[in-house]
Write a protein that holds these residues in place. Structure first.
Motif, short mmCIF file in Angstrom:
data_model
loop_
_atom_site.label_atom_id
_atom_site.label_comp_id
_atom_site.label_asym_id
_atom_site.label_seq_id
_atom_site.Cartn_x
_atom_site.Cartn_y
_atom_site.Cartn_z
N PRO A 67 0.81 -1.00 -0.38
CA PRO A 67 0.21 0.14 -0.20
C PRO A 67 0.90 1.61 0.15
O PRO A 67 2.17 0.94 1.21
N LYS A 68 0.19 2.52 -0.60
CA LYS A 68 0.66 3.30 -0.51
C LYS A 68 0.31 4.76 1.25
O LYS A 68 1.84 4.93 1.03
N ALA A 69 -0.01 3.82 1.87
CA ALA A 69 0.15 4.29 3.21
C ALA A 69 0.06 3.12 3.92
O ALA A 69 -0.50 1.86 3.83
N HIS A 70 0.87 3.47 5.05
CA HIS A 70 1.08 2.15 5.70
C HIS A 70 0.01 2.25 7.27
O HIS A 70 0.62 3.41 7.58
N LEU A 71 -0.56 0.98 7.83
CA LEU A 71 -0.84 1.67 9.61
C LEU A 71 0.97 0.71 9.80
O LEU A 71 0.47 -0.75 9.22
N LEU A 72 0.57 0.78 11.29
CA LEU A 72 1.63 0.04 11.73
C LEU A 72 2.92 -0.59 11.18
O LEU A 72 3.48 -1.60 10.80
N LYS A 73 3.72 0.75 10.57
CA LYS A 73 5.33 1.06 10.21
C LYS A 73 5.24 0.46 9.33
O LYS A 73 6.00 -0.91 9.38
N ASN A 74 5.11 -0.09 7.91
CA ASN A 74 6.13 -0.81 6.84
C ASN A 74 4.52 -2.47 7.37
O ASN A 74 6.24 -2.99 6.92
N ASN A 91 0.33 -6.43 10.33
CA ASN A 91 0.14 -7.57 11.33
C ASN A 91 1.54 -7.02 11.81
O ASN A 91 2.47 -5.83 11.59
N LYS A 92 1.56 -6.52 12.97
CA LYS A 92 3.33 -6.42 13.97
C LYS A 92 3.20 -6.80 15.05
O LYS A 92 2.27 -7.62 16.09
N ALA A 93 4.55 -7.28 15.46
CA ALA A 93 5.25 -8.52 16.45
C ALA A 93 5.52 -8.10 17.28
O ALA A 93 5.57 -6.38 17.80
N GLU A 140 -20.39 -3.13 3.57
CA GLU A 140 -20.41 -5.01 3.43
C GLU A 140 -19.06 -5.37 4.62
O GLU A 140 -18.46 -6.45 3.95
N THR A 141 -18.69 -4.18 4.20
CA THR A 141 -16.82 -4.28 4.67
C THR A 141 -17.25 -4.51 5.97
O THR A 141 -17.98 -4.35 6.97
N LYS A 142 -16.23 -5.78 7.49
CA LYS A 142 -15.96 -5.77 7.62
C LYS A 142 -14.76 -5.26 8.47
O LYS A 142 -13.37 -5.12 7.99
N VAL A 143 -14.76 -4.86 10.31
CA VAL A 143 -12.68 -4.49 10.62
C VAL A 143 -13.00 -5.49 12.04
O VAL A 143 -13.66 -5.80 12.57
N ALA A 144 -11.73 -6.26 11.67
CA ALA A 144 -11.19 -7.32 12.82
C ALA A 144 -9.95 -6.75 13.30
O ALA A 144 -8.94 -6.81 12.37
N VAL A 145 -9.82 -7.27 14.86
CA VAL A 145 -8.45 -6.52 15.69
C VAL A 145 -8.22 -7.76 15.80
O VAL A 145 -9.07 -8.05 16.47
N ASN A 146 -7.34 -8.87 15.91
CA ASN A 146 -6.90 -10.10 15.89
C ASN A 146 -5.48 -9.56 16.96
O ASN A 146 -4.64 -9.29 17.11
N PHE A 147 -5.24 -10.63 17.91
CA PHE A 147 -4.08 -11.31 19.39
C PHE A 147 -4.24 -12.56 19.48
O PHE A 147 -5.08 -13.49 19.42
N LYS A 155 9.54 -12.96 18.75
CA LYS A 155 8.44 -12.36 18.65
C LYS A 155 7.32 -12.75 18.98
O LYS A 155 6.62 -13.03 16.83
N PRO A 156 7.10 -14.02 19.34
CA PRO A 156 5.98 -14.93 19.57
C PRO A 156 4.72 -14.21 19.07
O PRO A 156 3.50 -15.52 19.56
N TRP A 157 3.96 -13.06 19.62
CA TRP A 157 2.95 -12.39 20.21
C TRP A 157 2.57 -11.43 18.88
O TRP A 157 3.60 -10.55 18.57
N ALA A 158 1.42 -11.47 18.21
CA ALA A 158 1.10 -10.42 17.20
C ALA A 158 0.09 -10.15 17.24
O ALA A 158 -1.00 -10.35 18.22
N VAL A 159 -0.64 -8.61 17.52
CA VAL A 159 -1.40 -7.50 16.51
C VAL A 159 -2.07 -7.85 15.09
O VAL A 159 -1.26 -7.12 14.71
N SER A 160 -3.00 -7.70 14.97
CA SER A 160 -3.47 -7.65 13.05
C SER A 160 -4.45 -6.86 13.45
O SER A 160 -5.44 -7.01 14.01
N LEU A 161 -4.96 -5.54 12.19
CA LEU A 161 -5.77 -5.06 11.74
C LEU A 161 -5.89 -5.86 10.44
O LEU A 161 -5.48 -5.96 10.08
#
Length: 165
Positions: A67-74, A91-93, A140-147, A155-161
């Motif tokens: 993407p040309k714009a990132h969430l969670l720094k690249n 995704n961020k680890a 019709e769009t869904k937004v999800a955040v995961n842990f 880095k065994p833990w992650a959060v994703s959007l």
């Protein structure tokens, strides 16, 4: 170029020099509030995030773009799945479980603040996983955040959007 926070708990939106937004769009983004940016990403799902698609990533299973714009720094990409769904995913680890869980909760609370009253949240919790999915009758769009845990030993833990249509 890095500019002010998108959603303070999500990190920065970073624009890359070789895949930048048109200057008029970039100026609009820079002047948007955090919640306006979240809602713009949700609206962007309607056309498959076309304006955000940068360089295509070669893959055998699906089409993907930087993407040309990132969430969670690249740490984001746009994916077109064989189902026809397009998703903006980040995704961020994390090295520590507590740090990842705190970030998950911050992102979740920020989404609750930004989304209008017609969005509802469904939460799913497991032993070492959490997922909040936001849906609306008007979209019709869904937004999800995961842990959850990953296979990465450092880095065994992650959060994703995920923002998907």
């Amino acid at each position: 170029m890095v500019f002010r926070h998108l959603v303070y708990s999500l990190g920065f939106i970073a624009l890359t020099a070789c895949n930048s937004l048109p200057s008029d769009v970039q100026k609009k983004v820079e002047n948007m509030t955090d919640c306006e940016k979240v809602n713009a990403l949700i609206s962007g799902a309607d056309d498959g995030f076309t304006i955000l698609k940068g360089s295509e990533i070669n893959g055998k299973l699906m089409k993907s773009w930087q993407p040309k714009a990132h969430l969670l720094k690249n740490s984001c990409q746009i994916n077109l799945y064989t189902s026809g769904n397009t998703a903006y995913e980040c995704n961020k680890a994390f090295a520590g479980k507590t740090e990842a869980l705190v970030r998950f909760e911050q992102v979740n609370e920020q989404l609750k603040t930004c989304l209008s009253a017609d969005w509802t949240e469904k939460q799913h919790y497991g032993d070492d996983t959490s997922r909040s999915t936001f849906t609306s009758e008007h979209s019709e769009t869904k937004v999800a955040v995961n842990f959850g845990s990953t296979l990465d030993k450092s880095k065994p833990w992650a959060v994703s959007l995920e923002i998907v249509k």
